[in-house]
Motif scaffolding. Structure first.
Motif, PDB file in Angstrom:
ATOM      1  N   LEU A  68      13.788   1.084 -19.363  1.00  0.00           N
ATOM      2  CA  LEU A  68      14.355  -0.231 -19.060  1.00  0.00           C
ATOM      3  C   LEU A  68      14.711  -0.352 -17.587  1.00  0.00           C
ATOM      4  CD1 LEU A  68      16.701  -0.735 -22.150  1.00  0.00           C
ATOM      5  CD2 LEU A  68      14.720  -2.131 -21.578  1.00  0.00           C
ATOM      6  N   LEU A  69      15.364   0.667 -17.035  1.00  0.00           N
ATOM      7  CA  LEU A  69      15.784   0.618 -15.634  1.00  0.00           C
ATOM      8  C   LEU A  69      14.587   0.573 -14.687  1.00  0.00           C
ATOM      9  CD1 LEU A  69      18.823   3.093 -15.544  1.00  0.00           C
ATOM     10  CD2 LEU A  69      18.822   0.614 -15.850  1.00  0.00           C
ATOM     11  N   LEU A  70      13.551   1.330 -15.000  1.00  0.00           N
ATOM     12  CA  LEU A  70      12.358   1.332 -14.151  1.00  0.00           C
ATOM     13  C   LEU A  70      11.662  -0.034 -14.189  1.00  0.00           C
ATOM     14  CD1 LEU A  70      10.897   4.873 -14.928  1.00  0.00           C
ATOM     15  CD2 LEU A  70      11.753   4.084 -12.719  1.00  0.00           C
ATOM     16  N   THR A  71      11.658  -0.659 -15.366  1.00  0.00           N
ATOM     17  CA  THR A  71      11.058  -1.983 -15.478  1.00  0.00           C
ATOM     18  C   THR A  71      11.852  -3.005 -14.666  1.00  0.00           C
ATOM     19  OG1 THR A  71      10.268  -1.452 -17.705  1.00  0.00           O
ATOM     20  CG2 THR A  71      10.265  -3.775 -17.071  1.00  0.00           C
ATOM     21  N   ILE A  72      13.177  -2.896 -14.719  1.00  0.00           N
ATOM     22  CA  ILE A  72      14.024  -3.803 -13.939  1.00  0.00           C
ATOM     23  C   ILE A  72      13.740  -3.636 -12.454  1.00  0.00           C
ATOM     24  CG2 ILE A  72      16.400  -4.359 -13.272  1.00  0.00           C
ATOM     25  CD1 ILE A  72      17.224  -3.366 -16.108  1.00  0.00           C
ATOM     26  N   ARG A  73      13.634  -2.387 -12.015  1.00  0.00           N
ATOM     27  CA  ARG A  73      13.384  -2.147 -10.593  1.00  0.00           C
ATOM     28  C   ARG A  73      12.017  -2.686 -10.177  1.00  0.00           C
ATOM     29  NH1 ARG A  73      13.861   3.667  -7.574  1.00  0.00           N
ATOM     30  NH2 ARG A  73      11.948   4.110  -8.713  1.00  0.00           N
ATOM     31  N   ALA A 120      23.928  -0.828  -7.454  1.00  0.00           N
ATOM     32  CA  ALA A 120      23.717   0.301  -6.541  1.00  0.00           C
ATOM     33  C   ALA A 120      23.783   1.614  -7.311  1.00  0.00           C
ATOM     34  CB  ALA A 120      24.763   0.270  -5.432  1.00  0.00           C
ATOM     35  N   LYS A 121      24.702   1.684  -8.268  1.00  0.00           N
ATOM     36  CA  LYS A 121      24.816   2.883  -9.106  1.00  0.00           C
ATOM     37  C   LYS A 121      23.552   3.058  -9.944  1.00  0.00           C
ATOM     38  CE  LYS A 121      27.691   4.982 -12.726  1.00  0.00           C
ATOM     39  NZ  LYS A 121      28.877   4.786 -13.622  1.00  0.00           N
ATOM     40  N   GLY A 122      23.002   1.929 -10.426  1.00  0.00           N
ATOM     41  CA  GLY A 122      21.782   1.988 -11.218  1.00  0.00           C
ATOM     42  C   GLY A 122      20.604   2.503 -10.414  1.00  0.00           C
ATOM     43  N   GLU A 123      20.502   2.055  -9.162  1.00  0.00           N
ATOM     44  CA  GLU A 123      19.430   2.518  -8.275  1.00  0.00           C
ATOM     45  C   GLU A 123      19.515   4.035  -8.083  1.00  0.00           C
ATOM     46  OE1 GLU A 123      16.897   1.148  -6.914  1.00  0.00           O
ATOM     47  OE2 GLU A 123      17.205  -1.027  -6.813  1.00  0.00           O
ATOM     48  N   LYS A 124      20.694   4.519  -7.838  1.00  0.00           N
ATOM     49  CA  LYS A 124      20.895   5.961  -7.626  1.00  0.00           C
ATOM     50  C   LYS A 124      20.573   6.741  -8.893  1.00  0.00           C
ATOM     51  CE  LYS A 124      24.377   9.252  -5.972  1.00  0.00           C
ATOM     52  NZ  LYS A 124      25.783   9.396  -5.478  1.00  0.00           N
ATOM     53  N   THR A 125      20.965   6.190 -10.022  1.00  0.00           N
ATOM     54  CA  THR A 125      20.702   6.852 -11.299  1.00  0.00           C
ATOM     55  C   THR A 125      19.210   6.921 -11.593  1.00  0.00           C
ATOM     56  OG1 THR A 125      22.824   6.131 -12.204  1.00  0.00           O
ATOM     57  CG2 THR A 125      21.122   6.723 -13.790  1.00  0.00           C
ATOM     58  N   VAL A 126      18.500   5.830 -11.306  1.00  0.00           N
ATOM     59  CA  VAL A 126      17.053   5.801 -11.527  1.00  0.00           C
ATOM     60  C   VAL A 126      16.363   6.903 -10.729  1.00  0.00           C
ATOM     61  CG1 VAL A 126      14.950   4.506 -11.045  1.00  0.00           C
ATOM     62  CG2 VAL A 126      16.846   3.384 -12.172  1.00  0.00           C
ATOM     63  N   LEU A 168      25.393   0.266 -14.641  1.00  0.00           N
ATOM     64  CA  LEU A 168      24.054   0.531 -14.107  1.00  0.00           C
ATOM     65  C   LEU A 168      23.247  -0.750 -13.880  1.00  0.00           C
ATOM     66  CD1 LEU A 168      23.165   3.622 -16.326  1.00  0.00           C
ATOM     67  CD2 LEU A 168      24.085   3.605 -14.007  1.00  0.00           C
ATOM     68  N   ILE A 169      23.611  -1.806 -14.599  1.00  0.00           N
ATOM     69  CA  ILE A 169      22.916  -3.080 -14.446  1.00  0.00           C
ATOM     70  C   ILE A 169      23.939  -4.217 -14.427  1.00  0.00           C
ATOM     71  CG2 ILE A 169      20.829  -2.268 -15.612  1.00  0.00           C
ATOM     72  CD1 ILE A 169      21.743  -3.850 -18.093  1.00  0.00           C
ATOM     73  N   LYS A 170      23.505  -5.370 -13.978  1.00  0.00           N
ATOM     74  CA  LYS A 170      24.317  -6.582 -14.058  1.00  0.00           C
ATOM     75  C   LYS A 170      23.401  -7.722 -14.447  1.00  0.00           C
ATOM     76  CE  LYS A 170      24.020  -7.085  -9.000  1.00  0.00           C
ATOM     77  NZ  LYS A 170      24.802  -7.195  -7.745  1.00  0.00           N
ATOM     78  N   GLU A 171      23.977  -8.749 -15.031  1.00  0.00           N
ATOM     79  CA  GLU A 171      23.173  -9.888 -15.458  1.00  0.00           C
ATOM     80  C   GLU A 171      23.752 -11.184 -14.918  1.00  0.00           C
ATOM     81  OE1 GLU A 171      24.630 -11.233 -19.814  1.00  0.00           O
ATOM     82  OE2 GLU A 171      23.521  -9.324 -19.771  1.00  0.00           O
ATOM     83  N   HIS A 172      22.879 -12.177 -14.786  1.00  0.00           N
ATOM     84  CA  HIS A 172      23.314 -13.480 -14.318  1.00  0.00           C
ATOM     85  C   HIS A 172      22.434 -14.550 -14.946  1.00  0.00           C
ATOM     86  CE1 HIS A 172      19.817 -13.594 -11.582  1.00  0.00           C
ATOM     87  NE2 HIS A 172      20.089 -12.324 -11.336  1.00  0.00           N
ATOM     88  N   ASN A 173      22.878 -15.771 -14.905  1.00  0.00           N
ATOM     89  CA  ASN A 173      22.119 -16.862 -15.500  1.00  0.00           C
ATOM     90  C   ASN A 173      20.834 -17.126 -14.721  1.00  0.00           C
ATOM     91  OD1 ASN A 173      24.041 -17.410 -17.516  1.00  0.00           O
ATOM     92  ND2 ASN A 173      25.240 -18.687 -16.112  1.00  0.00           N
ATOM     93  N   ASP A 174      19.799 -17.470 -15.463  1.00  0.00           N
ATOM     94  CA  ASP A 174      18.541 -17.889 -14.842  1.00  0.00           C
ATOM     95  C   ASP A 174      18.737 -19.286 -14.259  1.00  0.00           C
ATOM     96  OD1 ASP A 174      15.939 -18.979 -14.404  1.00  0.00           O
ATOM     97  OD2 ASP A 174      15.106 -17.430 -15.706  1.00  0.00           O
ATOM     98  N   SER A 215      16.161  16.749 -20.401  1.00  0.00           N
ATOM     99  CA  SER A 215      16.062  16.787 -18.935  1.00  0.00           C
ATOM    100  C   SER A 215      16.974  15.759 -18.273  1.00  0.00           C
ATOM    101  CB  SER A 215      14.613  16.537 -18.495  1.00  0.00           C
ATOM    102  OG  SER A 215      14.263  15.167 -18.602  1.00  0.00           O
ATOM    103  N   LEU A 216      17.354  14.710 -19.014  1.00  0.00           N
ATOM    104  CA  LEU A 216      18.165  13.630 -18.441  1.00  0.00           C
ATOM    105  C   LEU A 216      19.662  13.943 -18.405  1.00  0.00           C
ATOM    106  CD1 LEU A 216      16.440  10.498 -20.011  1.00  0.00           C
ATOM    107  CD2 LEU A 216      16.369  11.207 -17.618  1.00  0.00           C
ATOM    108  N   LYS A 217      20.052  15.042 -19.022  1.00  0.00           N
ATOM    109  CA  LYS A 217      21.480  15.383 -19.028  1.00  0.00           C
ATOM    110  C   LYS A 217      21.993  15.535 -17.602  1.00  0.00           C
ATOM    111  CE  LYS A 217      22.039  17.552 -23.549  1.00  0.00           C
ATOM    112  NZ  LYS A 217      22.467  18.768 -24.286  1.00  0.00           N
ATOM    113  N   GLY A 218      23.116  14.889 -17.324  1.00  0.00           N
ATOM    114  CA  GLY A 218      23.711  14.960 -16.001  1.00  0.00           C
ATOM    115  C   GLY A 218      23.251  13.875 -15.051  1.00  0.00           C
ATOM    116  N   THR A 219      22.295  13.035 -15.485  1.00  0.00           N
ATOM    117  CA  THR A 219      21.780  11.970 -14.608  1.00  0.00           C
ATOM    118  C   THR A 219      22.511  10.646 -14.813  1.00  0.00           C
ATOM    119  OG1 THR A 219      20.093  11.199 -16.177  1.00  0.00           O
ATOM    120  CG2 THR A 219      19.477  13.017 -14.690  1.00  0.00           C
ATOM    121  N   GLY A 220      23.281  10.554 -15.899  1.00  0.00           N
ATOM    122  CA  GLY A 220      23.930   9.280 -16.226  1.00  0.00           C
ATOM    123  C   GLY A 220      23.204   8.517 -17.307  1.00  0.00           C
TER     124      GLY A 220
END
Length: 213
Positions: free
Chosen positions: A88-93, A145-151, A126-132, A74-79
């Motif tokens: 993982l993406l839903l947990t990040i959001r 922003a691309k990650g949000e749209k993909t989610v 889809l994601i970015k990281e930075h130092n704590d 079902s995820l084909k075409g979503t990225g």
């Protein structure tokens, strides 16, 4: 037997098995136990375990594999390429910008495999990281922003898949399954990291002794 006495007896048995259950849970449990559903076919997939524990866990395992197959389709075409990526993406959001290690453990990954998947998501933008800011040794992750749209696109597809997989269950059936199984998930999700490095027999003795207390 007096119907009131029968009801109290049934409630007592339910409460002993499900101490956190409420009246609504009891009603669902009773109705489900009385409902005789037509069997649509034999269980398939090799040897049927000789004990109920094994049958239950094998059934859950096969449903998990089947759900993963259909979900990934079902995820084909979503990225996204697989269900675990969406998790993982839903947990990040939900957590906004969690620590990388906390994100990995929350999704029941080993550090190496979880890190590899996050690296692939980062490479695809889809994601970015930075130092704590408080712990320079740690990294925090957030969606682009691309990650949000993909989610959003992927979530809509997964909801359709979930509806398809559970189509034959009533809402009461679903709530009953959740009620019966959620404590297993809660219990072992909190323990699996602590059990790493231990032998199975040690874990088994620990868990079975705990139930006797």
């Amino acid at each position: 037997m007096n119907q009131t006495v029968k009801l109290v007896t049934l409630w007592g048995a339910f409460e002993e098995q499900h101490p956190n259950g409420n009246i609504e849970d009891f009603c669902r449990h009773y109705l489900a136990s009385q409902r005789q559903k037509k069997v649509k076919g034999p269980m398939v997939g090799g040897v049927i375990p000789p004990v109920a524990d094994g049958v239950l866990l094998k059934t859950i395992g096969r449903i998990h594999k089947l759900n993963s197959n259909y979900a990934n389709l079902s995820l084909k075409g979503t990225g996204l390429n697989q269900l675990e990526e969406l998790g993982l993406l839903l947990t990040i959001r939900q957590e906004k910008n969690p620590k990388k290690t906390e994100l990995i453990y929350a999704n029941l990954f080993e550090v190496s495999s979880g890190t590899d998947m996050l690296t692939r998501l980062k490479t695809r933008g889809l994601i970015k990281e930075h130092n704590d800011k408080e712990d320079k040794r740690s990294k925090r992750i957030e969606l682009t922003a691309k990650g949000e749209k993909t989610v959003e696109a992927a979530k809509a597809r997964i909801i359709k898949n979930a509806a398809m997989m559970t189509h034959d269950l009533t809402e009461d059936d679903k709530q009953l399954c959740i009620q019966l199984l959620k404590n297993i998930e809660i219990k072992f999700s909190a323990l699996w990291q602590k059990h790493k490095g231990k032998e199975f027999d040690e874990i088994y003795e620990e868990m079975m002794e705990e139930d006797k207390k």
